[in-house]
Design a protein around this motif. Sequence first.
Motif, PDB file in Angstrom:
ATOM      1  N   MET A   1     -34.397 -23.682  -9.732  1.00 16.18           N
ATOM      2  CA  MET A   1     -33.885 -24.747  -8.886  1.00 16.18           C
ATOM      3  C   MET A   1     -34.353 -26.086  -9.441  1.00 16.18           C
ATOM      4  O   MET A   1     -35.476 -26.226  -9.910  1.00 16.18           O
ATOM      5  N   ALA A   2     -33.514 -27.073  -9.365  1.00 13.14           N
ATOM      6  CA  ALA A   2     -33.801 -28.406  -9.884  1.00 13.14           C
ATOM      7  C   ALA A   2     -34.930 -29.080  -9.108  1.00 13.14           C
ATOM      8  O   ALA A   2     -35.161 -28.789  -7.940  1.00 13.14           O
ATOM      9  N   THR A   3     -35.616 -29.981  -9.781  1.00  9.42           N
ATOM     10  CA  THR A   3     -36.676 -30.786  -9.179  1.00  9.42           C
ATOM     11  C   THR A   3     -36.094 -32.157  -8.847  1.00  9.42           C
ATOM     12  O   THR A   3     -35.374 -32.739  -9.651  1.00  9.42           O
ATOM     13  N   LEU A   4     -36.436 -32.699  -7.677  1.00 15.39           N
ATOM     14  CA  LEU A   4     -35.907 -33.973  -7.220  1.00 15.39           C
ATOM     15  C   LEU A   4     -37.022 -35.006  -7.152  1.00 15.39           C
ATOM     16  O   LEU A   4     -38.061 -34.761  -6.545  1.00 15.39           O
ATOM     17  N   ASN A   5     -36.811 -36.170  -7.801  1.00 14.63           N
ATOM     18  CA  ASN A   5     -37.781 -37.261  -7.793  1.00 14.63           C
ATOM     19  C   ASN A   5     -37.066 -38.597  -7.622  1.00 14.63           C
ATOM     20  O   ASN A   5     -35.961 -38.783  -8.130  1.00 14.63           O
TER      21      ASN A   5
ATOM     22  N   HIS B   1     -29.164 -26.063 -19.007  1.00 15.24           N
ATOM     23  CA  HIS B   1     -28.013 -26.875 -19.381  1.00 15.24           C
ATOM     24  C   HIS B   1     -26.869 -26.611 -18.394  1.00 15.24           C
ATOM     25  O   HIS B   1     -26.209 -27.543 -17.907  1.00 15.24           O
ATOM     26  N   GLU B   2     -26.644 -25.346 -18.081  1.00 14.68           N
ATOM     27  CA  GLU B   2     -25.570 -24.958 -17.171  1.00 14.68           C
ATOM     28  C   GLU B   2     -25.793 -25.541 -15.777  1.00 14.68           C
ATOM     29  O   GLU B   2     -24.852 -26.014 -15.130  1.00 14.68           O
ATOM     30  N   GLU B   3     -27.039 -25.500 -15.296  1.00 11.63           N
ATOM     31  CA  GLU B   3     -27.336 -26.049 -13.974  1.00 11.63           C
ATOM     32  C   GLU B   3     -27.094 -27.562 -13.963  1.00 11.63           C
ATOM     33  O   GLU B   3     -26.534 -28.099 -13.002  1.00 11.63           O
ATOM     34  N   ALA B   4     -27.475 -28.241 -15.026  1.00 15.61           N
ATOM     35  CA  ALA B   4     -27.247 -29.689 -15.112  1.00 15.61           C
ATOM     36  C   ALA B   4     -25.754 -29.997 -15.036  1.00 15.61           C
ATOM     37  O   ALA B   4     -25.334 -30.893 -14.302  1.00 15.61           O
TER      38      ALA B   4
ATOM     39  N   LEU C   1     -24.461 -29.255 -11.399  1.00 15.28           N
ATOM     40  CA  LEU C   1     -24.892 -30.274 -10.449  1.00 15.28           C
ATOM     41  C   LEU C   1     -24.156 -31.592 -10.680  1.00 15.28           C
ATOM     42  O   LEU C   1     -23.717 -32.247  -9.734  1.00 15.28           O
ATOM     43  N   PHE C   2     -24.013 -31.977 -11.940  1.00 13.75           N
ATOM     44  CA  PHE C   2     -23.330 -33.231 -12.266  1.00 13.75           C
ATOM     45  C   PHE C   2     -21.880 -33.183 -11.787  1.00 13.75           C
ATOM     46  O   PHE C   2     -21.391 -34.121 -11.156  1.00 13.75           O
ATOM     47  N   GLN C   3     -21.187 -32.085 -12.086  1.00 14.19           N
ATOM     48  CA  GLN C   3     -19.789 -31.939 -11.666  1.00 14.19           C
ATOM     49  C   GLN C   3     -19.669 -31.973 -10.150  1.00 14.19           C
ATOM     50  O   GLN C   3     -18.815 -32.667  -9.597  1.00 14.19           O
TER      51      GLN C   3
ATOM     52  N   LYS D   1     -26.089 -35.980 -24.491  1.00 14.12           N
ATOM     53  CA  LYS D   1     -27.415 -36.052 -25.097  1.00 14.12           C
ATOM     54  C   LYS D   1     -27.865 -37.511 -25.179  1.00 14.12           C
ATOM     55  O   LYS D   1     -27.154 -38.361 -25.707  1.00 14.12           O
ATOM     56  N   ALA D   2     -29.052 -37.795 -24.640  1.00 15.58           N
ATOM     57  CA  ALA D   2     -29.617 -39.142 -24.651  1.00 15.58           C
ATOM     58  C   ALA D   2     -30.479 -39.335 -25.901  1.00 15.58           C
ATOM     59  O   ALA D   2     -30.839 -38.369 -26.579  1.00 15.58           O
ATOM     60  N   PHE D   3     -30.857 -40.581 -26.173  1.00 16.38           N
ATOM     61  CA  PHE D   3     -31.612 -40.870 -27.394  1.00 16.38           C
ATOM     62  C   PHE D   3     -32.953 -40.158 -27.443  1.00 16.38           C
ATOM     63  O   PHE D   3     -33.494 -39.922 -28.502  1.00 16.38           O
ATOM     64  N   TRP D   4     -33.519 -39.763 -26.307  1.00 16.40           N
ATOM     65  CA  TRP D   4     -34.809 -39.060 -26.310  1.00 16.40           C
ATOM     66  C   TRP D   4     -34.630 -37.550 -26.404  1.00 16.40           C
ATOM     67  O   TRP D   4     -35.600 -36.809 -26.408  1.00 16.40           O
ATOM     68  N   GLY D   5     -33.386 -37.078 -26.509  1.00 13.44           N
ATOM     69  CA  GLY D   5     -33.134 -35.672 -26.774  1.00 13.44           C
ATOM     70  C   GLY D   5     -32.708 -34.852 -25.576  1.00 13.44           C
ATOM     71  O   GLY D   5     -32.265 -33.723 -25.738  1.00 13.44           O
ATOM     72  N   ALA D   6     -32.826 -35.381 -24.376  1.00 16.54           N
ATOM     73  CA  ALA D   6     -32.444 -34.639 -23.176  1.00 16.54           C
ATOM     74  C   ALA D   6     -30.966 -34.837 -22.870  1.00 16.54           C
ATOM     75  O   ALA D   6     -30.354 -35.820 -23.276  1.00 16.54           O
ATOM     76  N   LEU D   7     -30.394 -33.907 -22.117  1.00 15.31           N
ATOM     77  CA  LEU D   7     -29.065 -34.063 -21.560  1.00 15.31           C
ATOM     78  C   LEU D   7     -29.217 -34.959 -20.338  1.00 15.31           C
ATOM     79  O   LEU D   7     -30.073 -34.699 -19.480  1.00 15.31           O
ATOM     80  N   PHE D   8     -28.416 -36.035 -20.243  1.00 21.92           N
ATOM     81  CA  PHE D   8     -28.633 -37.029 -19.199  1.00 21.92           C
ATOM     82  C   PHE D   8     -27.318 -37.652 -18.763  1.00 21.92           C
ATOM     83  O   PHE D   8     -26.447 -37.919 -19.591  1.00 21.92           O
ATOM     84  N   GLY D   9     -27.169 -37.882 -17.457  1.00 20.69           N
ATOM     85  CA  GLY D   9     -25.986 -38.562 -16.940  1.00 20.69           C
ATOM     86  C   GLY D   9     -26.286 -39.264 -15.629  1.00 20.69           C
ATOM     87  O   GLY D   9     -27.230 -38.903 -14.918  1.00 20.69           O
ATOM     88  N   LEU D  10     -25.489 -40.286 -15.329  1.00 21.42           N
ATOM     89  CA  LEU D  10     -25.637 -41.072 -14.095  1.00 21.42           C
ATOM     90  C   LEU D  10     -24.337 -41.026 -13.317  1.00 21.42           C
ATOM     91  O   LEU D  10     -23.255 -41.098 -13.907  1.00 21.42           O
ATOM     92  N   LEU D  11     -24.444 -40.957 -11.987  1.00 23.98           N
ATOM     93  CA  LEU D  11     -23.258 -40.973 -11.155  1.00 23.98           C
ATOM     94  C   LEU D  11     -23.599 -41.525  -9.780  1.00 23.98           C
ATOM     95  O   LEU D  11     -24.765 -41.575  -9.386  1.00 23.98           O
ATOM     96  N   THR D  12     -22.563 -41.957  -9.079  1.00 23.35           N
ATOM     97  CA  THR D  12     -22.680 -42.335  -7.676  1.00 23.35           C
ATOM     98  C   THR D  12     -21.787 -41.367  -6.916  1.00 23.35           C
ATOM     99  O   THR D  12     -20.597 -41.236  -7.232  1.00 23.35           O
ATOM    100  N   ASP D  13     -22.364 -40.654  -5.948  1.00 26.53           N
ATOM    101  CA  ASP D  13     -21.566 -39.661  -5.228  1.00 26.53           C
ATOM    102  C   ASP D  13     -20.627 -40.337  -4.231  1.00 26.53           C
ATOM    103  O   ASP D  13     -20.637 -41.560  -4.059  1.00 26.53           O
ATOM    104  N   ARG D  14     -19.811 -39.566  -3.570  1.00 26.32           N
ATOM    105  CA  ARG D  14     -18.798 -40.107  -2.659  1.00 26.32           C
ATOM    106  C   ARG D  14     -19.386 -40.820  -1.453  1.00 26.32           C
ATOM    107  O   ARG D  14     -18.682 -41.527  -0.737  1.00 26.32           O
ATOM    108  N   PHE D  15     -20.705 -40.663  -1.244  1.00 26.62           N
ATOM    109  CA  PHE D  15     -21.374 -41.321  -0.127  1.00 26.62           C
ATOM    110  C   PHE D  15     -22.153 -42.560  -0.564  1.00 26.62           C
ATOM    111  O   PHE D  15     -22.872 -43.161   0.223  1.00 26.62           O
ATOM    112  N   GLY D  16     -22.047 -42.919  -1.849  1.00 27.43           N
ATOM    113  CA  GLY D  16     -22.708 -44.106  -2.365  1.00 27.43           C
ATOM    114  C   GLY D  16     -24.130 -43.885  -2.849  1.00 27.43           C
ATOM    115  O   GLY D  16     -24.822 -44.836  -3.190  1.00 27.43           O
ATOM    116  N   VAL D  17     -24.580 -42.625  -2.898  1.00 28.93           N
ATOM    117  CA  VAL D  17     -25.933 -42.311  -3.375  1.00 28.93           C
ATOM    118  C   VAL D  17     -25.897 -42.200  -4.897  1.00 28.93           C
ATOM    119  O   VAL D  17     -25.025 -41.525  -5.462  1.00 28.93           O
ATOM    120  N   GLN D  18     -26.848 -42.872  -5.556  1.00 23.90           N
ATOM    121  CA  GLN D  18     -26.936 -42.864  -7.015  1.00 23.90           C
ATOM    122  C   GLN D  18     -27.800 -41.695  -7.482  1.00 23.90           C
ATOM    123  O   GLN D  18     -28.897 -41.489  -6.957  1.00 23.90           O
TER     124      GLN D  18
END
Length: 166
Positions: free
Chosen positions: A1-5, A95-98, A101-103, A117-134
């Motif tokens: 399960m993903a960790t939330l911070n 990778h599959e969980e990421a 969750l992103f989709q 893939k981000a410059f530090w080597g991790a898979l990374f993405g940003l989004l705002t959900d339909r409720f305005g949460v980033q």
Amino acid sequence: MATLNPYLNFNGNTEEAFNFYRSVFGTEFAALQRFRDTPEPICSQVSPADAGKIMHVALPIGKGNVLMGTDALESMGQSVRTGDNFSLSLSADSHEEAERLFQALSDGGRVVMPLDKAFWGALFGLLTDRFGVQWMVVYDEQYAGEESGKEWKKEELSSDSFRNRN
């Protein structure tokens, strides 16, 4: 399960805020990276006045929680207001969980930065959900599957390690 911070954004005073939080919680930074320490082409896009500002900081708090933050740079068209100055960071275990969750979170929302893939080597993405949460979704193979309460060593997340991981 993903960790939330939580991930906080500031208008140029991230360092001041995180020094305050460090004094309150009595812990040390697990990571601290300034914009001048990022690899090309990012560092060349940052104005000299912003080069010393915080690109990423992580402060462990309690059992498995990490408070993270960055400076929003007006010189790059970024700004924040109280109320929209935070994101929730999801650290996936695979990778599959990421991707899942992103989709799911972006359905009906807005993709700010596609999951890649981000410059530090991790898979990374940003989004705002339909409720305005980033949201920030990340999968870092180096740390995946470890206990969320892992005590990070500062050298594990230093500026050099960000640069040398791709």
